[in-house]
Design an enzyme around this catalytic site. Sequence first.
Site, PDB file in Angstrom:
ATOM      1  CB  CYS A   8     -20.509 -18.302   0.859  1.00 26.14           C
ATOM      2  SG  CYS A   8     -21.366 -18.820   2.317  1.00 26.14           S
ATOM      3  CB  CYS A  47     -24.740 -15.415   4.621  1.00 22.74           C
ATOM      4  SG  CYS A  47     -23.491 -16.502   4.553  1.00 22.74           S
ATOM      5  CB  CYS A  54     -25.746 -18.133   1.136  1.00 25.73           C
ATOM      6  SG  CYS A  54     -24.334 -16.902   0.830  1.00 25.73           S
ATOM      7  CD  GLN A  98      -1.553   2.440   9.191  1.00 24.62           C
ATOM      8  OE1 GLN A  98      -0.231   2.863   9.405  1.00 24.62           O
ATOM      9  NE2 GLN A  98      -2.109   3.137   8.070  1.00 24.62           N
ATOM     10  NE  ARG A 132      -3.916   0.158   2.350  1.00 18.94           N
ATOM     11  CZ  ARG A 132      -5.227  -0.248   2.174  1.00 18.94           C
ATOM     12  NH1 ARG A 132      -5.591  -1.146   2.410  1.00 18.94           N
ATOM     13  NH2 ARG A 132      -5.994   0.619   2.263  1.00 18.94           N
ATOM     14  CG  HIS A 144      -6.374  -1.003   7.233  1.00 18.18           C
ATOM     15  ND1 HIS A 144      -5.015  -0.677   6.695  1.00 18.18           N
ATOM     16  CD2 HIS A 144      -6.980   0.052   7.161  1.00 18.18           C
ATOM     17  CE1 HIS A 144      -5.035   0.606   6.459  1.00 18.18           C
ATOM     18  NE2 HIS A 144      -6.306   1.217   6.760  1.00 18.18           N
ATOM     19  CG  ASP A 200       1.156  -8.989   9.226  1.00 16.32           C
ATOM     20  OD1 ASP A 200       0.859  -8.735  10.301  1.00 16.32           O
ATOM     21  OD2 ASP A 200       1.921  -8.256   8.684  1.00 16.32           O
ATOM     22  CB  THR A 240       2.592   3.834   9.857  1.00 17.98           C
ATOM     23  OG1 THR A 240       1.509   4.596   9.267  1.00 17.98           O
ATOM     24  CG2 THR A 240       2.790   4.404  11.399  1.00 17.98           C
ATOM     25  CB  SER A 241       3.855   6.658   5.192  1.00 16.67           C
ATOM     26  OG  SER A 241       2.496   6.531   4.907  1.00 16.67           O
TER      27      SER A 241
HETATM   28 ZN    ZN Z   1     -22.824 -16.767   2.270  1.00  9.06          ZN
END
Ligand code: ZN
Length: 246
Positions: free
Chosen positions: A146, A124, A149, A93, A26, A113, A96, A187-188
């Site tokens: 999934c 669902c 669903c 942020q 990023r 994040h 991992d 971090t920037s």
């Molecule tokens: Zn689902």
Amino acid sequence: MTAKRPLIAVLTGAGISTDSGIPDYRGPSGLWQRDPQAQELVTIGPYLADPDVRRRAWLLRRDAGALTAEPNAGHLALVELERSGLPVRVLTQNVDGLHQRAGLPARKVLELHGTAREVECVSCHDVGPMAGVLERVAAGEPDPACRGCGGVLKPRTVMFGEALDPAVLQQADAVARACDLFVAVGTSLQVYPVAALPQIARESGARLVVVNGEPTPFDEVADEVIREPISTALPALVRKLVAEHA
Ligand code: ZN
């Protein structure tokens, strides 16, 4: 009588995980900024609309090996800080999960994040482990759906085009207001709303320490700026804090 132990907030960004082999996708020169086709893979609109984007995204996740990355000296230093008994909250942020993998209790870590270690169904909202879905990819399912669903699965990360979880952001805001020391690591500090956190901490009276390889917009107002590599700078900072306060 002992002095009040300071509440320490540590905000971590991609820089703390690069020594674990996880690239800074990023960042200003990261993959997502340089390659528009790559950026599609982590942008919610194209990801939901285009099965081909999802197929490429699953292959990238399969090949990136993020689930097998190991914590490094920077992550371990923060575990040492927490085990010293000082009150610590880590705001990260990163997606991992390496802070928890290093040994920090999950309740001490706020994942701003989200996490790439879990997947979520966009229909669902069922949640499950990423590892199981990557096994389905390896077994030949190019775009695993999934099982409940049939909906689209995505990592439980905040993709481009998605807002941060307001509940998580509110907790981070409360930590920034309450802390006595705010340490920003790797971090920037250029992307809002996360970049507002050190500002909130300063305005609430906290000391601000910046540990980052590159300059940040907060360097001039920080009480201390440490420009050394994180995997040596953070253990040294932790030793100092423990000696002073624990
Ligand atoms: Zn689902």
